[in-house]
Motif scaffolding. Structure first.
Motif, PDB file in Angstrom:
ATOM      1  N   MET A 169       0.816  -1.206   0.000  1.00 19.59           N
ATOM      2  CA  MET A 169       0.000   0.000   0.000  1.00 19.59           C
ATOM      3  C   MET A 169       0.852   1.258   0.000  1.00 19.59           C
ATOM      4  N   SER A 170       2.077   1.166   0.482  1.00 21.96           N
ATOM      5  CA  SER A 170       2.939   2.355   0.503  1.00 21.96           C
ATOM      6  C   SER A 170       3.752   2.513  -0.773  1.00 21.96           C
ATOM      7  N   ALA A 171       3.661   1.540  -1.693  1.00 24.44           N
ATOM      8  CA  ALA A 171       4.511   1.568  -2.892  1.00 24.44           C
ATOM      9  C   ALA A 171       4.244   2.781  -3.780  1.00 24.44           C
ATOM     10  N   ASP A 172       2.973   3.111  -4.025  1.00 22.72           N
ATOM     11  CA  ASP A 172       2.711   4.252  -4.902  1.00 22.72           C
ATOM     12  C   ASP A 172       3.059   5.571  -4.216  1.00 22.72           C
ATOM     13  N   ALA A 173       2.870   5.634  -2.892  1.00 23.79           N
ATOM     14  CA  ALA A 173       3.286   6.838  -2.160  1.00 23.79           C
ATOM     15  C   ALA A 173       4.804   6.965  -2.194  1.00 23.79           C
ATOM     16  N   PHE A 174       5.506   5.833  -2.082  1.00 21.88           N
ATOM     17  CA  PHE A 174       6.965   5.831  -2.180  1.00 21.88           C
ATOM     18  C   PHE A 174       7.397   6.354  -3.554  1.00 21.88           C
ATOM     19  N   ALA A 175       6.747   5.853  -4.607  1.00 17.24           N
ATOM     20  CA  ALA A 175       7.097   6.294  -5.960  1.00 17.24           C
ATOM     21  C   ALA A 175       6.879   7.803  -6.114  1.00 17.24           C
ATOM     22  N   ALA A 176       5.765   8.306  -5.592  1.00 12.35           N
ATOM     23  CA  ALA A 176       5.502   9.748  -5.660  1.00 12.35           C
ATOM     24  C   ALA A 176       6.532  10.522  -4.852  1.00 12.35           C
ATOM     25  N   ALA A 177       6.918   9.984  -3.697  1.00  8.58           N
ATOM     26  CA  ALA A 177       7.913  10.653  -2.849  1.00  8.58           C
ATOM     27  C   ALA A 177       9.276  10.702  -3.525  1.00  8.58           C
ATOM     28  N   GLY A 189      -0.485  20.911  -2.766  1.00 10.44           N
ATOM     29  CA  GLY A 189       0.059  19.922  -3.698  1.00 10.44           C
ATOM     30  C   GLY A 189       0.460  18.647  -2.989  1.00 10.44           C
ATOM     31  N   LEU A 190       1.040  18.773  -1.808  1.00  6.04           N
ATOM     32  CA  LEU A 190       1.453  17.609  -1.027  1.00  6.04           C
ATOM     33  C   LEU A 190       0.238  16.780  -0.617  1.00  6.04           C
ATOM     34  N   VAL A 191      -0.788  17.433  -0.077  1.00  6.82           N
ATOM     35  CA  VAL A 191      -1.992  16.721   0.356  1.00  6.82           C
ATOM     36  C   VAL A 191      -2.703  16.084  -0.842  1.00  6.82           C
ATOM     37  N   ALA A 192      -2.779  16.799  -1.947  1.00  6.00           N
ATOM     38  CA  ALA A 192      -3.422  16.246  -3.149  1.00  6.00           C
ATOM     39  C   ALA A 192      -2.686  14.995  -3.622  1.00  6.00           C
ATOM     40  N   THR A 193      -1.378  15.033  -3.598  1.00  2.00           N
ATOM     41  CA  THR A 193      -0.592  13.862  -3.999  1.00  2.00           C
ATOM     42  C   THR A 193      -0.811  12.718  -3.019  1.00  2.00           C
ATOM     43  N   ALA A 194      -0.815  13.009  -1.725  1.00  3.05           N
ATOM     44  CA  ALA A 194      -1.021  11.968  -0.711  1.00  3.05           C
ATOM     45  C   ALA A 194      -2.403  11.336  -0.842  1.00  3.05           C
ATOM     46  N   VAL A 195      -3.433  12.140  -1.064  1.00  3.72           N
ATOM     47  CA  VAL A 195      -4.787  11.603  -1.240  1.00  3.72           C
ATOM     48  C   VAL A 195      -4.839  10.764  -2.518  1.00  3.72           C
ATOM     49  N   GLY A 196      -4.245  11.265  -3.583  1.00  4.83           N
ATOM     50  CA  GLY A 196      -4.244  10.536  -4.845  1.00  4.83           C
ATOM     51  C   GLY A 196      -3.597   9.166  -4.741  1.00  4.83           C
ATOM     52  N   THR A 197      -2.527   9.076  -3.965  1.00  2.00           N
ATOM     53  CA  THR A 197      -1.844   7.783  -3.824  1.00  2.00           C
ATOM     54  C   THR A 197      -2.503   6.883  -2.796  1.00  2.00           C
ATOM     55  N   SER A 198      -3.458   7.395  -2.021  1.00  4.33           N
ATOM     56  CA  SER A 198      -4.069   6.571  -0.975  1.00  4.33           C
ATOM     57  C   SER A 198      -5.486   6.114  -1.306  1.00  4.33           C
ATOM     58  N   ILE A 199      -6.014   6.497  -2.439  1.00  2.00           N
ATOM     59  CA  ILE A 199      -7.368   6.073  -2.810  1.00  2.00           C
ATOM     60  C   ILE A 199      -7.461   4.551  -2.858  1.00  2.00           C
ATOM     61  N   ASP A 200      -6.426   3.899  -3.350  1.00  4.01           N
ATOM     62  CA  ASP A 200      -6.442   2.440  -3.414  1.00  4.01           C
ATOM     63  C   ASP A 200      -6.523   1.812  -2.025  1.00  4.01           C
ATOM     64  N   ALA A 201      -6.028   2.497  -1.011  1.00  2.00           N
ATOM     65  CA  ALA A 201      -6.107   1.974   0.356  1.00  2.00           C
ATOM     66  C   ALA A 201      -7.558   1.914   0.826  1.00  2.00           C
TER      67      ALA A 201
END
Length: 189
Positions: free
Chosen positions: A13-21, A106-118
């Motif tokens: 679940m953290s993989a896409d957030a990691f990629a964005a980071a 921008g940070l929150v939008a990216t975090a929400v975008g990567t967490s929808i799958d969760a």
């Protein structure tokens, strides 16, 4: 869920957030404190979204009790397939620009975008009766660590490494979904 399954799920679940980071780190060259702050934002949001999905799943669980294992398999398989698909897509400059938007919004939008799958995974976890509190905490903590490290790694190696992690996360989610299905069908123990 076994502790190993929780660890694998959290990493996936953290993989896409990691990629964005990694992308944010490559673009912003953050210091350690900034990477930690960004990791906290990603981790908190990633911990909240499976709770939301789980709540929705609990409300629907009574209606779908006979096929809940198929739904969990389908949701995890779909999210895993999406991660795999994205891992093999070339990264364009526009995508990198979207990931690295500056500022808190921008940070929150990216975090929400990567967490929808969760949230989708949370729905599936409700159907199998998993302990969502432990799992959400594990996902949030893992995402915090992964995104903090991702920003620092991105500062050094660039965006490519994030794609590899995303692909591995996809494979792991598909494997967890298949394991749930096979267990409920009585094929495995």
């Amino acid at each position: 869920m076994t502790p190993l399954a929780i660890v694998v799920l959290s990493l996936s679940m953290s993989a896409d957030a990691f990629a964005a980071a990694v992308g944010r780190g490559a673009a912003h060259r953050p210091d350690f404190a900034t990477a930690v702050r960004n990791g906290l934002v990603f981790g908190v949001i990633e911990a909240i979204t499976p709770l939301i999905g789980w709540g929705l799943g609990v409300m629907a669980a009574g209606f779908v009790e006979q096929v809940d294992h198929w739904i969990a398999f389908g949701l995890l398989g779909a999210v895993g397939s999406k991660l795999l698909w994205e891992a093999f897509q070339p990264t364009t400059e526009g995508e990198v620009a979207a990931v690295v938007r500056r500022g808190m919004l921008g940070l929150v939008a990216t975090a929400v975008g990567t967490s929808i799958d969760a949230a989708a995974v949370g729905v599936g976890l409700a159907f199998i009766g998993a302990n969502i509190w432990i799992i959400a905490a594990a996902i949030g903590f893992t995402t915090f660590v992964a995104t903090t490290l991702g920003m620092l790694i991105g500062k050094v190696v660039g965006v490519r490494f994030g794609k590899i992690a995303e692909g591995l996360g996809g494979v792991a989610l598909i494997a967890i979904g298949l394991s749930i299905l096979l267990e409920h069908l009585g094929v495995i123990g």
